[in-house]
Scaffold this motif. Structure first.
Motif, mmCIF file in Angstrom:
data_model
loop_
_atom_site.group_PDB
_atom_site.id
_atom_site.type_symbol
_atom_site.label_atom_id
_atom_site.label_comp_id
_atom_site.label_asym_id
_atom_site.label_seq_id
_atom_site.Cartn_x
_atom_site.Cartn_y
_atom_site.Cartn_z
ATOM 1 N N ALA A 63 0.817 -1.225 0.000
ATOM 2 C CA ALA A 63 0.000 0.000 0.000
ATOM 3 C C ALA A 63 0.847 1.270 0.000
ATOM 4 O O ALA A 63 0.384 2.331 -0.422
ATOM 5 C CB ALA A 63 -0.931 0.002 1.214
ATOM 6 N N LEU A 64 2.085 1.159 0.446
ATOM 7 C CA LEU A 64 2.921 2.349 0.637
ATOM 8 C C LEU A 64 3.162 3.103 -0.662
ATOM 9 O O LEU A 64 3.248 4.336 -0.678
ATOM 10 C CB LEU A 64 4.257 1.934 1.281
ATOM 11 N N TRP A 65 3.246 2.404 -1.785
ATOM 12 C CA TRP A 65 3.585 3.073 -3.047
ATOM 13 C C TRP A 65 2.501 4.047 -3.504
ATOM 14 O O TRP A 65 2.752 4.923 -4.340
ATOM 15 C CB TRP A 65 3.842 2.033 -4.149
ATOM 16 N N ARG A 66 1.308 3.925 -2.935
ATOM 17 C CA ARG A 66 0.219 4.834 -3.293
ATOM 18 C C ARG A 66 0.244 6.137 -2.496
ATOM 19 O O ARG A 66 -0.494 7.076 -2.803
ATOM 20 C CB ARG A 66 -1.133 4.151 -3.053
ATOM 21 N N LEU A 67 1.104 6.208 -1.462
ATOM 22 C CA LEU A 67 1.137 7.387 -0.578
ATOM 23 C C LEU A 67 1.605 8.625 -1.352
ATOM 24 O O LEU A 67 2.567 8.578 -2.112
ATOM 25 C CB LEU A 67 2.090 7.117 0.591
ATOM 26 N N ASP A 68 0.938 9.725 -1.143
ATOM 27 C CA ASP A 68 1.309 10.993 -1.766
ATOM 28 C C ASP A 68 2.292 11.717 -0.836
ATOM 29 O O ASP A 68 1.881 12.382 0.126
ATOM 30 C CB ASP A 68 0.060 11.845 -2.017
ATOM 31 N N HIS A 69 3.581 11.542 -1.130
ATOM 32 C CA HIS A 69 4.624 12.135 -0.282
ATOM 33 C C HIS A 69 5.784 12.551 -1.190
ATOM 34 O O HIS A 69 6.238 11.761 -2.027
ATOM 35 C CB HIS A 69 5.101 11.121 0.770
ATOM 36 N N PRO A 70 6.296 13.779 -1.053
ATOM 37 C CA PRO A 70 7.337 14.269 -1.969
ATOM 38 C C PRO A 70 8.650 13.497 -1.896
ATOM 39 O O PRO A 70 9.425 13.527 -2.851
ATOM 40 C CB PRO A 70 7.534 15.732 -1.538
ATOM 41 N N ARG A 71 8.914 12.802 -0.805
ATOM 42 C CA ARG A 71 10.183 12.073 -0.655
ATOM 43 C C ARG A 71 10.020 10.565 -0.802
ATOM 44 O O ARG A 71 10.971 9.820 -0.564
ATOM 45 C CB ARG A 71 10.796 12.385 0.726
ATOM 46 N N LEU A 72 8.830 10.096 -1.165
ATOM 47 C CA LEU A 72 8.562 8.654 -1.136
ATOM 48 C C LEU A 72 9.488 7.883 -2.071
ATOM 49 O O LEU A 72 10.051 6.849 -1.689
ATOM 50 C CB LEU A 72 7.097 8.371 -1.505
ATOM 51 N N GLY A 73 9.656 8.334 -3.300
ATOM 52 C CA GLY A 73 10.494 7.612 -4.256
ATOM 53 C C GLY A 73 11.913 7.452 -3.751
ATOM 54 O O GLY A 73 12.510 6.367 -3.837
ATOM 55 N N GLU A 74 12.479 8.518 -3.203
ATOM 56 C CA GLU A 74 13.843 8.472 -2.678
ATOM 57 C C GLU A 74 13.948 7.501 -1.508
ATOM 58 O O GLU A 74 14.906 6.702 -1.425
ATOM 59 C CB GLU A 74 14.256 9.877 -2.242
ATOM 60 N N VAL A 75 12.973 7.533 -0.604
ATOM 61 C CA VAL A 75 12.999 6.653 0.568
ATOM 62 C C VAL A 75 12.868 5.191 0.144
ATOM 63 O O VAL A 75 13.593 4.314 0.638
ATOM 64 C CB VAL A 75 11.886 7.050 1.555
ATOM 65 N N LEU B 137 8.756 0.651 -5.361
ATOM 66 C CA LEU B 137 9.351 1.770 -6.102
ATOM 67 C C LEU B 137 8.952 1.719 -7.569
ATOM 68 O O LEU B 137 8.615 2.754 -8.177
ATOM 69 C CB LEU B 137 10.873 1.733 -5.957
ATOM 70 N N VAL B 138 8.983 0.511 -8.158
ATOM 71 C CA VAL B 138 8.581 0.371 -9.563
ATOM 72 C C VAL B 138 7.120 0.799 -9.742
ATOM 73 O O VAL B 138 6.778 1.517 -10.698
ATOM 74 C CB VAL B 138 8.795 -1.077 -10.042
ATOM 75 N N ARG B 139 6.258 0.393 -8.837
ATOM 76 C CA ARG B 139 4.850 0.764 -8.919
ATOM 77 C C ARG B 139 4.685 2.286 -8.765
ATOM 78 O O ARG B 139 3.879 2.914 -9.468
ATOM 79 C CB ARG B 139 4.060 0.046 -7.827
ATOM 80 N N TRP B 140 5.427 2.852 -7.826
ATOM 81 C CA TRP B 140 5.352 4.310 -7.616
ATOM 82 C C TRP B 140 5.807 5.062 -8.872
ATOM 83 O O TRP B 140 5.172 6.048 -9.279
ATOM 84 C CB TRP B 140 6.228 4.691 -6.414
#
Length: 662
Positions: free
Chosen positions: A619-631, A652-655
């Motif tokens: 579920a985490l890849w759906r989160l709207d967060h500016p640093r999510l991809g980097e994390v 990460l691939v899904r994001w």
């Protein structure tokens, strides 16, 4: 076309060099070549000043001398770029050859290029190598310096010689004031009395043997002008009178006024770029120099224009001009060697005048680099020799004036003034005898800012339009100042400041509440939110802080508040939306990536996302967060559990698919 010049043919050389460099720049553009014209200019300077002056003949040994020592010394001293020097030398000599300006005896450009290529790696290392040791620390931002507390500043101000000087001058003026000369000077008898009372000038020194004017007492003069500038005394109707306003000031305020007055009066600037300067910081008067041209002049009996000594003259000489003329002539004679006549040296000095249009520095140009350096060492100060080196490198003092020991001479004068102003302590010095001037001076030791010096240095830098990071005395600091030190000072120092601040608060409980509120302010960076709330729990008690945090569950940092309360078992996670806690976890790891070394990431990642939480990534890849991809990328690369790392990479691939990778 002329290509050879003597060292005394300044105008002809510079005209020809300018033509060559202009043509070189155009040739580079035309042929789309890379080089640095400044390096070519230095090459021509070397040939003219240090070699034979023949710009058309370039023996390999001269090119090697330039590359091997002369150029690196000049370039590193002035912090100029070095990397392109060897290439520029090769390309510039190719340009001269193409223009038909190289002699037949000069090596071919191919030979010169091979020699220059051999130096390429050396210059790469010089470019990336360390700067002068005393300048190296300026490559990193300074730690905020602590502003001393009121008690420390008051004690320091009371001990400042300039404060005692100003109050003594005011007291000496008495109720009726003291008569001045028509030029506004002290009467000579009064000046001699004050010089003894205030211990400003050694009246037994040889330079005062023929004292004819009060303003020849250089230290007394700048003390007087500083006191006038600060309002301790004033000139009024031909008299020097005390000022009641200054008399009512506390020592700290009086000290600050005097330091700013010294700045405005130029007492913090003891040399001027491009102009001759006296030891007391005043201009060298050409009229006095011309008075030294008497053919019968001996160094021990210099014939001066006697009108300059007339105390009633309406145009007084600024500073101790007579002594300056003697010292300048003495040092220039010593540098010239046996056989030189004073009149010849004076003529050279007059010819070297840059005129009245020279640009004058700001009021504290000389002291500014000293303040910037000493504020980095507020507790232990700097070695005087390091301060000399710094001022010489930054201000070019040795290059400005060909005095023997030029930089130490100016630095001694500046340090002595800062000491009299109560800004520094100059300790552990040794006395060195100057045979040429027949006097002793201090040298060596350490220079350290006083508490008043720290505060006033910041004041002067502000007046100069320069900012310097500072932090207040924690005992009198505001809560915003204490909280906002997070990340600005070493953690142990910050904790000590917090404890001192808290102990000084009249209502400790109210102070803790204010601390937590400031830590969770809307504009607060996340790193401060995390650090300050954690340290607050550590210093003030976890239960106390947890209770306060509940009041901020609906605040701008509610994710971090909920995360802590859930972790402490004080909030049911089922009552909090899952996305909020996931956001808090990503926040924490984003701060981890920004502030913690990579060697610690595996442990911290495993603590935030232990193996049993692997399903969260669905579920985490759906989160709207500016640093999510980097994390997610860092978790996938550094998490010690292979299943969690793989889940993070998949997320990460899904994001990336959802967002396009941004």
């Amino acid at each position: 076309m002329r290509m050879q010049f003597g060292v005394d043919e300044d105008d002809a050389f510079h005209e020809r060099a300018g033509q060559l460099l202009s043509g070189f720049a155009g040739w580079l553009d035309e042929n789309e070549l890379v080089a640095e014209p400044t390096s070519a200019e230095l090459l021509l300077q070397y040939k003219w000043l240090a070699a034979d002056g023949d710009l058309a003949d370039w023996p390999l040994e001269q090119v090697e001398t330039f590359l091997d020592g002369w150029c690196p010394r000049v370039m590193t001293e002035h912090r100029l770029p070095l990397r392109l020097v060897p290439l520029t030398v090769a390309v510039f000599l190719e340009y001269l050859d193409e223009c038909g300006l190289l002699t037949a005896q000069s090596p071919r450009p191919s030979q010169i290029r091979r020699l220059c290529t051999a130096y390429a790696d050396d210059y790469d290392e010089l470019e990336s190598g360390p700067v002068h040791p005393v300048l190296a620390e300026f490559d990193t931002p300074p730690d905020p310096v602590r502003i001393p507390g009121p008690a420390q500043r008051a004690e320091s101000a009371a001990q400042a010689p300039i404060v005692r000087d100003a109050r003594a001058l005011a007291q000496w003026c008495g109720a009726k004031g003291r008569q001045l000369t028509k030029t506004g000077n002290l009467r000579l008898a009064d000046a001699k009395h004050l010089a003894t009372e205030l211990d400003t000038d050694d009246l037994d020194a040889p330079r005062y043997a023929r004292l004819g004017r009060a303003d020849r007492l250089t230290n007394l003069t700048w003390v007087l002008e500083t006191a006038v500038g600060a309002g301790a005394v004033r000139r009024e109707d031909g008299r020097l009178v005390a000022d009641e306003r200054f008399a009512g000031l506390d020592d700290t305020s009086a000290h600050e006024d005097l330091v700013l007055a010294a700045r405005d009066a130029g007492a913090l600037t003891v040399s001027l770029p491009g102009r001759r300067r006296a030891d007391d910081g005043y201009d060298l008067d050409d009229g006095l120099l011309e008075g030294l041209l008497d053919e019968d002049t001996d160094l021990g009996d210099i014939d001066l224009d006697e009108t300059a000594l007339d105390e009633t003259d309406d145009k007084p000489v600024e500073g101790d001009a007579e002594q300056l003329a003697i010292e300048v002539l003495a040092r220039e004679l010593a540098a010239a060697g046996d056989g030189a006549h004073p009149s010849e040296i004076v003529e050279d000095l007059l010819d070297d005048d840059t005129g009245d249009d020279s640009e004058f520095p700001e009021p504290a140009d000389d002291a500014t680099p000293a303040f910037l350096a000493l504020l980095r060492h507020p507790d232990d100060g700097m070695a005087f020799d390091d301060l000399v080196a710094l001022l010489d490198l930054v201000l070019g003092w040795n290059a400005e004036f060909t005095l023997a020991e030029g930089a130490p001479h100016w630095a001694r004068l500046l340090t002595a003034r800062l000491e009299r102003l109560g800004l520094v302590r100059w300790q552990d010095t040794t006395m060195v005898h100057d045979d040429l001037l027949r006097q002793e001076h201090r040298s060596g030791g350490r220079v350290t800012l006083t508490p008043g010096g720290v505060a006033c240095a910041l004041l002067v830098l502000t007046a100069e339009g320069l900012g310097y990071p500072s932090r207040p005395d924690p005992a009198v600091a505001q809560v915003t100042e204490i909280v906002d030190l997070a990340g600005e000072v070493p953690p142990d120092e910050w904790r000590r400041d917090i404890d001192t601040w808290h102990a000084a608060q009249p209502d400790p409980d109210e102070a803790v509440a204010a601390f937590v509120t400031r830590a969770l302010a809307p504009d607060q960076p996340l790193v401060v939110v995390l650090t300050a709330t954690s340290v607050a729990a550590e210093r003030f008690g976890a239960d106390v802080v947890d209770r306060l945090l509940r009041e901020h569950l609906d605040g701008p940092h509610r994710a971090q508040v909920a995360r802590r309360l859930v972790a402490r078992g004080l909030l049911d996670p089922l009552t909090v939306e899952p996305e909020l806690l996931l956001r808090a976890s990503v926040d924490v790891l984003a701060v981890t990536v920004d502030t913690i070394g990579t060697d610690e990431w595996p442990t911290l990642f495993a603590r935030e996302f232990p193996p049993e939480t692997v399903d969260v990534f669905d579920a985490l890849w759906r989160l709207d967060h500016p640093r999510l991809g980097e994390v997610l990328a860092e978790i996938g690369g550094f998490h010690p559990d292979k299943r969690v790392a793989k889940a993070a990479r998949k997320a990460l691939v899904r994001w990336q698919s959802r967002t396009g990778g941004s």
